[in-house]
Design an enzyme around this catalytic site. Structure first.
Site, short mmCIF file in Angstrom:
data_model
loop_
_atom_site.label_atom_id
_atom_site.label_comp_id
_atom_site.label_asym_id
_atom_site.label_seq_id
_atom_site.Cartn_x
_atom_site.Cartn_y
_atom_site.Cartn_z
N GLU A 360 0.84 -1.20 0.00
CA GLU A 360 0.00 0.00 0.00
C GLU A 360 0.88 1.26 0.00
OE1 GLU A 360 -2.88 1.13 3.27
OE2 GLU A 360 -4.35 0.44 1.82
N HIS A 391 6.38 -26.80 2.52
CA HIS A 391 5.56 -27.88 1.98
C HIS A 391 4.50 -27.36 1.02
CE1 HIS A 391 7.41 -30.79 4.68
NE2 HIS A 391 7.42 -29.80 5.55
N LYS A 519 -13.52 1.15 -4.34
CA LYS A 519 -14.56 1.48 -3.35
C LYS A 519 -15.70 2.23 -4.03
CE LYS A 519 -11.34 2.24 0.50
NZ LYS A 519 -10.81 3.26 1.40
O1 LIG Z 1 -8.76 3.17 9.68
P1 LIG Z 1 -9.68 3.39 8.54
O2 LIG Z 1 -9.89 4.84 8.24
O3 LIG Z 1 -10.98 2.67 8.74
O4 LIG Z 1 -9.01 2.79 7.24
C1 LIG Z 1 -8.73 1.43 7.17
C2 LIG Z 1 -7.81 1.12 6.02
O5 LIG Z 1 -8.41 1.46 4.80
C3 LIG Z 1 -7.44 2.02 3.93
O6 LIG Z 1 -7.69 3.38 3.83
C4 LIG Z 1 -7.50 1.41 2.57
O7 LIG Z 1 -8.80 1.34 2.09
C5 LIG Z 1 -6.12 1.76 4.60
O8 LIG Z 1 -5.13 2.64 4.21
C6 LIG Z 1 -6.49 1.85 6.03
O9 LIG Z 1 -5.54 1.27 6.88
#
Ligand SMILES: O=P(O)(O)OC[C@H]1O[C@](O)(CO)[C@@H](O)[C@@H]1O
EC number: 5.3.1.9
Length: 554
Positions: A360, A391, A519
């Site tokens: 990421e 394995h 998303k």
């Molecule tokens: O802590 P949050 O704001 O719920 O985000 C959770 C995770 O989602 C992300 O933004 C990725 O979708 C990550 O970078 C982050 O750790």
């Protein structure tokens, strides 16, 4: 800082880059085995120690020249200045105009640490004190559920950086548990994860921690609402929410709106990246599991590595060396994969944790100023507990066609109950790094089969399959035992390694825009999944998937 941002050089045109390309052309023909023969001191020259970690990087396809050229490239890319930008709270996360000051979370030296000219240590210390008070009350049985019963279970609801570190560390430090409270983690949005956990807990004796930096993440908010609705149904008392739900977030208003009362709201700040947040209140589940003393011992380990990274000369700087080795394989020896292999089952979630941290952070295709890169960036990281992976996928490491860089990790003291098991694990760990490096020639394979009495015609048939090309690189990281301080050092090692690589590649490791498109499309597709509307605008494959779904639902 704006200057050094603007001035990131065109990497592939640099003389240092060209030198490394030429050097790689030569070194490709070398055998690591021969490099050891030519230099009896190699293992000592190419190994180093920090407070708690020992790194042997001698089984890499490198020479002293390689390291000199790589550090030359790092200097040209401004690594020294960037480390200072990071530690002095500059907005190194340029696209979000934020600092990435996770080092303040574990700043055990008590000195000030500034973000935007403001010392953030009073905020950090206040939240740490609040965590300490809360954890101690819980452990003493003073913090109880709505009916006065002691808390027996804690469910952390979070995802990504608000889940992976806490799970990984809680598993890794299982022997340091100070109490019998059972820990559970809900992350996946799919509904089965939350169901499986809720089935195992009693609402009257369970605490829920809703952990989300943004407090808007769909996955976490969906699971959090389901958990709250389930809780209210079970206890038939909405007022009890305040007693059973805690929050960790930078979004105080959203925590309040969800129903978390003031004293149960733990804060993080915009300068804490999600995947760098384990040493903040995001680590609350871990602190509950192992107690604040152990949690703070982990912070000590983080801090020791921070200091090492900031001050050690690069040729003796573990994160710098590991970062540069990664660049060497990614960009000059064409090895896109990096596998992480712990020889201690308690580190079984460490590869998953590193996947987020590395991919990421450095899975980016443009530089900080938005220019497309013309070189490879973040490695493809994966891994598994070493003895199990032997394995399953080690076959590819030994005889596959593509080179893979491997990190082997092992404690000197593993299982206290069955030390003879750990000896076997260590024998396997060391043997694998040897096998990868040395390989096996046709002659060796022939001799072995002759000694075993295999008929000559079968020997000739079998030889091509038994040859191991060898010359496969690896690092080995050893440590005395998997204790809280060691875990802190280990995590900080990889955090800073990732930063070093980002500086060479000229990318911002602290944003993650690549996760947003999926998303957005998921939000748009939801009505087509539920059947509220058609998805005529979607591509034919997606329409086909939807058609299959609806055929099988009707
Ligand atoms: O802590 P949050 O704001 O719920 O985000 C959770 C995770 O989602 C992300 O933004 C990725 O979708 C990550 O970078 C982050 O750790």
């Amino acid at each position: 800082m704006a200057d050094s941002q603007a001035s990131h050089p065109s990497l592939t045109g640099l003389p240092e880059w060209q030198t490394l390309c030429a050097h790689a052309g030569l070194i490709r023909n070398e055998r690591i085995r021969d490099l050891f023969q030519a230099d009896p001191q190699r293992d000592q020259r190419l190994s180093m120690e920090t407070d708690r970690l020992f790194l042997d990087y001698s089984k890499n396809l490198i020479t002293g020249d390689t390291l000199e050229h790589l550090t030359g490239l790092a200097a040209r890319c401004g690594l020294g200045e960037w480390i200072e930008h990071l530690f002095t709270g500059e907005p190194v996360n340029s696209t979000e105009n934020r600092a990435a000051m996770h080092m303040a979370l574990r700043n055990r030296g008590n000195g000030a640490m500034y973000v935007g000219g403001r010392d953030v240590m009073p905020d950090v210390d206040r939240e740490l004190t609040r965590m300490r008070l809360f954890v101690n009350r819980l452990h003493r049985g003073e913090y109880r559920g709505c009916t006065g019963r002691v808390i027996t279970d804690v469910v952390n609801v979070g995802v990504g950086g608000s889940d992976l570190g806490a799970v990984m560390a809680t598993e890794a430090l299982a022997p340091y548990r100070t109490n019998a409270i059972r820990m559970h983690f809900v992350s996946s949005i799919d509904g089965v994860h939350v169901t499986d956990v809720l089935e195992r807990v009693n609402p009257k004796t369970t605490l829920f921690i809703i952990s989300s930096k943004s407090f808007t993440t769909l996955d976490t908010m969906t699971n959090a609402r389901t958990a709250r609705d389930w809780f209210v149904r079970q206890v038939a008392d909405t007022d009890a929410i305040g007693q059973h739900f805690l929050g960790v977030s930078s979004n105080d208003a959203a925590m309040a709106e969800y129903g978390i009362r003031e004293e149960n709201r733990f804060r993080i700040w915009d300068w804490v990246g999600g995947r760098y947040s384990l040493p903040s209140a995001v680590g609350l589940p871990l602190a509950i599991a192992v107690g604040m003393k152990n949690f703070e011992a982990m912070l000590d380990g983080f801090h020791a590595m921070d200091q090492h990274f900031r001050t050690a000369p690069w040729r003796h700087n573990m994160p710098v060396l590991m970062g540069l080795l990664g660049v060497w394989y990614t960009n000059f020896l064409g090895a896109p994969g990096h596998v992480v292999l712990p020889y201690d089952h308690r580190l079984h979630r460490f590869p998953a944790y590193l996947q987020q941290l590395e991919m990421e952070s450095n899975g980016k295709c443009v530089t900080r100023d938005g220019t497309p890169v013309d070189y490879d960036t973040g490695a493809i990281v994966w891994g598994e507990v070493g003895p199990n992976a032997q394995h399953s996928f080690y076959q590819l490491l030994h005889q596959g066609t593509r080179p893979v860089m491997a990190d082997f990790l092992a404690p000197v003291h593993g299982s206290a109950e069955y030390p003879e098991h750990h000896d076997l694990a260590l024998a396997n760990c060391f043997a694998q790094t040897r096998a990868l490096m040395e390989g096996q020639t046709a002659d060796q394979a022939r001799r072995e089969m002759e000694a075993a009495g295999v008929p000559p015609e079968r020997i000739e048939q079998a030889i091509p399959h038994k040859v191991h090309p060898g010359n496969k690189p690896s690092n080995t990281i050893l440590f005395d035992r998997l204790d809280p301080g060691t875990l802190g050092e280990l995590v900080a090692l990889y955090e800073h390694k990732v930063f070093v690589q980002s500086v060479i590649w000229g990318i911002n490791p602290f944003d993650q825009w690549g996760v947003e498109l999926g998303k957005k499309l998921a939000r748009e597709l939801l009505p087509a999944i539920t059947g509220e509307r058609d998805a005529d605008d979607a591509d034919p494959s997606t329409r086909g998937l939807l058609a299959y779904l609806h055929r099988h639902r009707s």
